[in-house]
Design a protein around this motif. Structure first.
Motif, PDB file in Angstrom:
ATOM      1  N   TYR A  82       8.935 -13.866  20.254  1.00 29.35           N
ATOM      2  CA  TYR A  82       9.212 -12.515  20.773  1.00 29.35           C
ATOM      3  C   TYR A  82       8.784 -11.464  19.756  1.00 29.35           C
ATOM      4  O   TYR A  82       8.054 -10.514  20.073  1.00 29.35           O
ATOM      5  N   ALA A  83       9.229 -11.648  18.507  1.00 24.60           N
ATOM      6  CA  ALA A  83       8.913 -10.672  17.459  1.00 24.60           C
ATOM      7  C   ALA A  83       7.402 -10.613  17.208  1.00 24.60           C
ATOM      8  O   ALA A  83       6.844  -9.544  16.954  1.00 24.60           O
ATOM      9  N   PHE A  84       6.737 -11.741  17.309  1.00 25.75           N
ATOM     10  CA  PHE A  84       5.289 -11.787  17.115  1.00 25.75           C
ATOM     11  C   PHE A  84       4.588 -10.940  18.180  1.00 25.75           C
ATOM     12  O   PHE A  84       3.695 -10.137  17.885  1.00 25.75           O
ATOM     13  N   ALA A  85       5.035 -11.101  19.423  1.00 26.83           N
ATOM     14  CA  ALA A  85       4.441 -10.314  20.508  1.00 26.83           C
ATOM     15  C   ALA A  85       4.772  -8.830  20.345  1.00 26.83           C
ATOM     16  O   ALA A  85       3.931  -7.957  20.594  1.00 26.83           O
ATOM     17  N   VAL A  86       5.988  -8.536  19.923  1.00 22.17           N
ATOM     18  CA  VAL A  86       6.384  -7.136  19.723  1.00 22.17           C
ATOM     19  C   VAL A  86       5.551  -6.506  18.606  1.00 22.17           C
ATOM     20  O   VAL A  86       5.164  -5.336  18.684  1.00 22.17           O
ATOM     21  N   TYR A  87       5.226  -7.265  17.571  1.00 19.45           N
ATOM     22  CA  TYR A  87       4.385  -6.742  16.493  1.00 19.45           C
ATOM     23  C   TYR A  87       3.039  -6.267  17.035  1.00 19.45           C
ATOM     24  O   TYR A  87       2.578  -5.171  16.733  1.00 19.45           O
ATOM     25  N   PHE A  88       2.412  -7.090  17.864  1.00 20.80           N
ATOM     26  CA  PHE A  88       1.094  -6.704  18.373  1.00 20.80           C
ATOM     27  C   PHE A  88       1.180  -5.457  19.251  1.00 20.80           C
ATOM     28  O   PHE A  88       0.272  -4.633  19.274  1.00 20.80           O
ATOM     29  N   THR A  89       2.306  -5.335  19.967  1.00 21.29           N
ATOM     30  CA  THR A  89       2.471  -4.171  20.827  1.00 21.29           C
ATOM     31  C   THR A  89       2.759  -2.925  20.009  1.00 21.29           C
ATOM     32  O   THR A  89       2.057  -1.928  20.088  1.00 21.29           O
ATOM     33  N   GLY A  90       3.840  -2.987  19.227  1.00 19.72           N
ATOM     34  CA  GLY A  90       4.331  -1.786  18.555  1.00 19.72           C
ATOM     35  C   GLY A  90       3.476  -1.322  17.399  1.00 19.72           C
ATOM     36  O   GLY A  90       3.454  -0.146  17.069  1.00 19.72           O
ATOM     37  N   SER A  91       2.783  -2.245  16.758  1.00 19.67           N
ATOM     38  CA  SER A  91       2.011  -1.885  15.576  1.00 19.67           C
ATOM     39  C   SER A  91       0.508  -1.938  15.839  1.00 19.67           C
ATOM     40  O   SER A  91      -0.165  -0.904  15.804  1.00 19.67           O
ATOM     41  N   PHE A  92       0.001  -3.113  16.141  1.00 22.11           N
ATOM     42  CA  PHE A  92      -1.444  -3.293  16.187  1.00 22.11           C
ATOM     43  C   PHE A  92      -2.104  -2.480  17.298  1.00 22.11           C
ATOM     44  O   PHE A  92      -2.927  -1.593  17.048  1.00 22.11           O
TER      45      PHE A  92
END
Lengths: 263, 416, 282
Positions: free
Chosen positions: A116-126
Motif C-alpha cells: 500500500y505504502a509503495f503504491a502511495v509513494y508513486f502517487t503522492g510523490s513521483f
C-alpha cells in the motif's frame, strides 16, 4: 530441595523467522507495483510527446483515452475481485486463532501495508510532482492529460485497492481488528481514498476558478488536507506493535505450557 | 559535462525502448480546447512570421508580428493589467534568448491597453531535436495563455551540443546556463544527505521499534537515551550551525556582488493609430452548423479619404482572405501555416469598394471545415455567444486599415 | 494462566534495553524493524512530498521563485509540519530522535527523484532551473534540540527558530551563483531570472511569480533576515500545533464493531489477551 532443570522452550516447534514470515507475497506485490509504474512511465515518455499534446487529435484518443478506459475497467474490477476474495475467505472462527498463526497474520498485514505504502509513494510523490512539469509543457485543455490519466485514474485507484484490501485483511483475519474498529487504520485508508472524489473539486477549480497553473493554489488544498491522514499510520503502527507483542507473549506462554506438559 | 550528458541520453534511451512512431503528429498543444469566446475576443495575432522552419541545435529562429488586444474583451476575464509575452512551445524545447514588445525588452510583465496594437519579436534558440509547434503567445494575469498561430519548426542535431553562455556584469563567464551552479548543488546537498544518514545511523543500528516501545512502557528511558546520545546530538548541533554559517560566509565572499530577483514591470506605449478608422457594426451574424459557415451582415462606414475593399477577416487565428483583393493575397506568405488559411477564403457579396464617406451594408461569408477542426463550433456550448475578429481593409494605394468586428452570433441548423 | 517459576534456559533469551526477549522474537522484531522502517520512509515521502509540493511547491520547483521574502518565509513554515508530527510519534513512543531528519531527507529524496524523472527526463527542464531546496541542517537542529531538551516546547522554540533561521544561509552556498547580475536587452536581471526566462514554461508567465516585488522598507536590503525571523516565529507556533496533530494521529482509538459477528467474532467471544507480565528484567 534441588534446583529444577531448565527446560528448553523453543525446540518442539519451528521458531525461526521462516515459520512466521513468508516473503513471497511481499516480493510479488512490490515487483508487480513497480513493473506497472515503470510501464506507465515509459508509456508517458514515448506517447506523451507524440500523441499527448493535443486532446483534439485522433492519436490522443487512440493512445490516451483508450488507456483511460482500460485502466478504469481493470482497476475497478480488481477492487471487486480482491475485496470479495478477502471477504469470502474470511476466518469465521477468529476467537480460536492460535497465537503463532496470529503472529503470521500480523506479519502478512504489515507486508500488505508495505505494498500500500509503495503504491502511495508513486502517487503522492513521483507522479504527482511530475504532473507539475507536464503542466508547463502544454496549455491545459482537458481533465485527461497524459499526466492525469496515469496519476488520477491509474495510480490512485491502485493504492485504494491495497489500502482497503489491507483493512479488510485485518478485519477478516485478526481478532482484535474484527472485535473493534481501529480509527487510525480507517483514517489511514479512508483519507487517501477520499483524494479520488476530491478530484471533482480540483477540476471544478481549474475550470471555473483559477486559470493560472501554479501548484500552491487553494484549489489543490483538498489534496493537502487528505494527505495528512497518512500520519494515522503512526497510530496504526503503535497498535499493530502492541498487538504483536501481545501475540508473542501468548505464543511464549503456550510454548512454556507445552514444554511443561512434555516434562 | 559530456559524460553526464551522454549518461542522460542513455537513460532517455532506456525510457524509450518502444520506438513506435505515431502517424499524424499533434497539430497543437492545448489551444483548440480553449473556449471560442476566448480565442475570438482576446488577442488577435497578425503579420506573424517565422524566420525559418529548420534550425540546428544552437541556431536561432525569430518569431515576429503584431497583436491587438480586442476592444470587446470578454467581461468575465480580467483586463490585461499584467501581461507577459510568453513562448508558445511545448516547454523549453527551444530556449528563448530575447523578446521585445514595440522594441522594448519583454523580460518583465507589464500593463497593455485594449484596442491597441503591439509589435512583438521573440528570438529562440534550438535546444531539443524534433519537430515542434511554435506559437507566439501572450499571458494575461487571471485569464491565462492566449496563443497565436503555430507553425512547425524542425530542430536537428544533438541536445548534448546545446550551450547557452552568458557573461555577468562582474565578468564571470558562464559557459552554459543549463548546468551553471549544478555542481555546487549536488556536492552541497550530497554532503548534507550523508551527514543526515550518519546522524540517523547512530540510532538505526540498534533495535528500533517493538524493543524500544516495550522498554519505554516499562520505564527504562535511561537505556533508550544515553549520555552518548546526548553528546552525539550536541556535536551535530554545534557542527551544523557552524558549518552552515561558515559556508554562507564563504559564498558571500565568493560572490560579493549579487542582486535579488528582478520583479519590476515594463511600460510600453502601443503602436500609434490613425485618428479615424473604418467602423464596423454587426447587423446580423449567424453560424451555420451543418454548413460550417459564418455569415455576417455588416454596416461599414469609411471616414477615410480613399476607397477601401474588404481584404481579410481574422478570427481565432483563422485567416479568411478575399481572393479578389490582390493586396490582401500578397500578405499571405506561402510558408504561413496552410491549415489556418482556409482555401475558400472570404466571400464578399458586394465587391465594390467602399467610397470615402460612404456607409454601406455588406454581406460576408467565411466557410470552411476549419471551424470544426479548430473546435470553434463549440461556440454552441459557450455561455457567451458573441463573435469577434479583425477586418483588414485595403485602400487603392495598397495601405491596410484594421477594423474591429464584434457582435452577437446566432447558430443556424438548416443549412441555409 | 500463570507462569510456572522456572529459570530461563541459557541461550533462549537475551536482554534488549533491560527487557527479556526470546531470541526468536528478537530476530523477528529485527526483521520487522527493517520492513517497517521502509514503510515509514515510503509513507512519509508520499504524504510529506504531496503536502509540500502543493503548499510551497512552486518556490521549490523553480530557481527564479527563490526570493528573499515569500520563499524564505513560507517554505520553513510549510516544511516544519511533518517533522513535528513525526517527532511526536518517534520520540513519545520509541524515544527515537530522528523524526525531523528522517522526514526532511525523505522529502529531499522524493523531490530529486521527481525532478530527474519528471522535470528533466520528461519535460526537458535543465537542473539549473529545477534543483530542490535543502533543509537538512534545520532538521538536524530540530532533532538535536529534542534529544538535548527532551521537551517539545523547548524543541519548538529552539528547533523551530533554528529551522527557519538556518534556511537561507543553508541554501545560499548554492543560490549565490544564481544571483549574479547580468545585463540582457539593456535590462538588469539576475542569472536566475534569465534561466527562468530562457527555459520557458508555457504555463508560468513571469507575473505568476509570488516573489518580493519591492516595498518601502527592506532594512538595508536585508529582507531575507527579516523574513527568516518572521518565519521562525510562525515555525514555533506551527511546530506546537503539529506536535499535537501527531499526538492525535498516534492515539490508538477504537470503537466497537457492530458487525463483528459477520467478520467472524460473535458477540460472546473476545480476542485473546496475554496476562499481565511478571517482570523478567535482568
Amino acid at each position: 530441595m534441588t534446583k529444577p532443570e531448565p527446560v528448553a522452550l523453543f525446540t518442539t516447534q519451528d521458531w525461526s523467522t521462516r515459520a512466521f514470515v513468508s516473503w513471497r507475497g511481499l516480493i510479488l506485490g512490490l515487483l508487480g507495483v513497480f513493473s506497472l509504474m515503470l510501464a506507465y512511465r515509459m508509456y508517458q515518455q514515448v506517447f506523451g510527446w507524440t500523441a499527448g499534446l493535443d486532446a483534439t487529435a485522433p492519436a490522443f484518443d487512440t493512445y490516451w483515452m483508450n488507456l483511460l478506459k482500460a485502466e478504469l475497467v481493470i482497476l475497478t474490477t480488481s477492487w471487486a475481485a480482491l475485496w470479495s476474495y478477502l471477504w469470502f475467505t474470511r476466518d469465521r472462527n477468529m476467537a480460536q486463532l492460535a497465537p503463532r498463526e496470529e503472529i503470521r497474520r500480523y506479519v502478512n498485514l504489515i507486508f500488505f501495508i508495505f505494498v500500500y505504502a509503495f503504491a502511495v509513494y508513486f502517487t503522492g510523490s513521483f507522479f504527482a510532482e511530475q504532473d507539475a512539469s507536464w503542466h508547463q509543457t502544454v496549455v491545459r485543455d482537458t481533465a485527461f492529460t497524459p499526466s492525469h490519466i496515469v496519476l488520477f485514474y491509474g495510480t490512485m485507484p491502485l493504492f485504494v485497492l491495497f489500502g482497503v484490501g489491507s483493512l479488510l485483511y485485518a478485519m477478516t483475519r485478526l481478532p482484535k481488528f474484527a472485535e473493534r474498529l481501529s480509527l487510525p487504520f480507517m483514517l489511514a485508508v479512508g483519507g487517501p481514498f477520499l483524494i479520488l472524489p476530491n478530484l471533482g473539486y480540483n477540476e471544478w477549480g481549474h475550470a471555473f476558478w483559477l486559470m493560472e497553473e501554479y501548484f500552491s493554489a487553494p484549489l489543490h488544498w483538498g489534496f493537502v488536507v487528505l494527505g495528512w491522514s497518512v500520519l494515522a499510520l503512526g497510530g496504526l503502527l503503535v497498535q499493530i506493535l502492541q498487538h504483536l507483542m501481545d501475540a508473542i507473549r501468548r505464543a511464549e506462554i503456550q510454548a512454556e505450557a507445552q514444554s511443561l506438559s512434555v516434562v | 559535462m559530456k559524460r553526464s550528458q551522454s549518461h542522460q541520453r542513455a537513460v532517455r534511451w532506456l525510457f524509450s525502448l518502444m520506438c513506435l512512431m505515431v502517424a499524424g503528429p499533434a497539430l497543437a498543444h492545448g489551444e483548440r480546447n480553449q473556449e471560442p469566446f476566448l480565442r475570438m475576443r482576446t488577442a488577435h495575432f497578425y503579420d506573424v512570421k517565422w524566420s525559418t522552419d529548420h534550425i540546428a541545435v544552437n541556431e536561432e529562429v525569430t518569431v515576429s508580428g503584431r497583436f491587438r488586444l480586442f476592444e470587446d474583451w470578454p467581461a468575465n476575464l480580467p483586463k490585461p493589467e499584467r501581461v507577459f509575452i510568453g513562448n508558445g512551445t511545448p516547454g523549453p524545447v527551444l530556449a528563448r534568448v530575447e523578446s521585445y514588445i514595440n522594441g522594448s525588452p519583454a523580460i518583465q510583465s507589464g500593463p497593455l491597453q485594449l484596442d491597441r496594437d503591439y509589435e512583438f519579436k521573440t528570438v529562440l534558440k534550438g535546444r531539443i531535436p524534433g519537430r515542434h509547434h511554435v506559437h507566439p503567445m501572450v499571458n494575461v494575469e487571471g485569464a491565462g495563455p492566449l496563443l497565436g498561430p503555430g507553425s512547425w519548426v524542425e530542430v536537428s542535431g544533438d541536445h548534448a551540443d546545446f550551450k547557452l553562455p552568458l557573461t555577468t556584469l562582474d565578468g564571470t563567464q558562464i559557459p552554459n546556463l543549463e548546468t551553471w551552479g549544478v555542481d555546487m548543488v549536488v556536492r552541497w546537498q550530497g554532503f548534507w544527505i550523508l551527514l543526515a544518514l550518519v546522524f540517523a545511523g547512530w540510532w538505526l543500528r540498534r533495535p528500533l521499534l517493538m524493543t524500544r516501545l516495550r522498554a519505554l512502557e516499562a520505564g527504562r528511558e535511561d537505556l533508550l537515551v544515553t549520555r552518548g546520545d546526548r553528546l552525539w546530538a550536541a556535536v551535530f548541533l554545534t557542527g551544523t550551525v557552524l558549518t552552515v554559517f561558515g559556508a554562507a560566509t564563504w559564498a558571500e565572499n565568493r560572490y560579493p556582488r549579487t542582486v535579488p530577483l528582478q520583479a519590476g514591470q515594463f511600460r510600453v506605449d502601443p503602436l500609434p493609430r490613425n485618428a479615424h478608422e473604418i467602423t464596423v457594426k454587426v447587423e446580423r451574424a449567424t453560424y451555420d452548423v451543418p454548413g460550417r459557415s459564418m455569415k455576417m451582415t455588416l454596416t461599414l462606414h469609411n471616414p477615410l479619404s480613399r476607397p477601401v475593399q474588404l481584404g481579410e477577416f481574422l478570427t481565432a487565428n483563422l485567416r479568411f482572405v478575399n481572393h479578389a483583393v490582390p493586396a490582401a493575397m500578397a500578405l499571405v506568405d506561402p510558408r504561413y501555416p496552410a491549415d489556418i488559411v482556409p482555401r475558400a477564403g472570404l466571400t464578399v457579396h458586394d465587391a465594390a469598394p467602399l467610397a470615402p464617406g460612404e456607409t454601406r451594408s455588406i454581406k460576408i461569408e467565411a466557410t470552411d471545415a476549419a471551424w470544426e477542426s479548430e473546435r470553434l463550433t463549440s461556440l454552441l456550448t459557450d455561455p457567451d455567444n458573441r463573435v469577434g475578429g479583425l477586418l483588414f481593409l485595403f485602400d487603392d494605394a495598397g495601405e491596410r486599415h484594421i477594423a474591429n468586428v464584434s457582435g452577437a452570433i446566432v447558430p443556424v441548423f438548416t443549412g441555409g | 494462566m500463570t507462569l510456572p517459576i522456572k529459570p530461563p534456559p541459557e541461550g533462549e533469551f537475551i536482554e534488549i534495553y533491560g527487557q527479556r526477549w526470546s531470541r526468536w522474537a528478537a530476530t523477528l522484531s529485527a526483521r520487522l524493524d527493517i520492513v517497517i522502517s521502509l514503510i515509514i520512509i515510503l509513507a512519509i515521502t508520499a504524504a510529506f512530498h504531496l503536502h509540500f509540493q502543493l503548499l510551497a511547491g512552486d518556490w521549490d520547483f523553480w530557481v527564479d521563485w527563490k526570493d528573499r521574502q515569500y520563499w524564505v518565509t513560507l517554505t520553513p513554515i510549510v516544511a516544519i509540519t511533518f517533522p513535528a508530527a513525526l517527532q511526536y510519534v518517534l520520540w513519545e513512543k520509541f524515544r527515537l530522535p530522528i523524526g525531523a531528519t528522517l522526514s526532511i531527507t525523505c522529502l529531499l529524496a522524493g523531490a530529486w527523484i521527481a525532478r530527474v524523472f519528471g522535470f528533466h527526463l520528461w519535460s526537458y527542464f535543465p537542473f539549473s532551473l529545477i534543483w530542490p531546496v535543502l533543509m537538512i541542517p534545520g532538521a538536524l537542529v530540530l532533532d538535536c534540540a529534542l534529544v538535548l531538551t527532551g521537551n517539545f516546547f523547548f524543541t519548538a522554540v529552539i528547533g523551530g527558530m533554528g529551522f527557519a533561521v538556518l534556511f537561507y544561509p543553508g541554501n545560499w552556498p548554492m543560490l549565490a551563483a544564481y544571483h549574479l547580475p547580468v545585463e540582457v536587452m539593456g535590462t538588469l536581471v539576475s542569472v536566475a531570472d534569465y534561466i527562468g526566462y530562457a527555459f520557458t514554461r508555457t504555463a508560468t508567465p513571469e507575473y505568476l511569480r509570488f516573489i518580493e516585488r519591492g516595498t518601502l522598507r527592506t532594512f538595508g536590503g536585508h529582507s531575507a533576515w527579516v523574513a527568516s525571523a518572521f518565519s521562525g516565529f510562525v515555525c514555533v507556533l506551527t511546530y506546537l500545533v503539529w506536535w499535537h496533530i501527531g499526538m492525535l494521529m498516534t492515539r490508538v482509538t477504537t470503537l466497537p464493531n457492530r458487525w463483528r459477528a459477520m467478520f467472524g467474532m460473535p458477540d460472546h467471544q473476545t480476542a485473546a489477551v496475554a496476562p499481565a507480565e511478571k517482570t523478567h528484567e535482568a
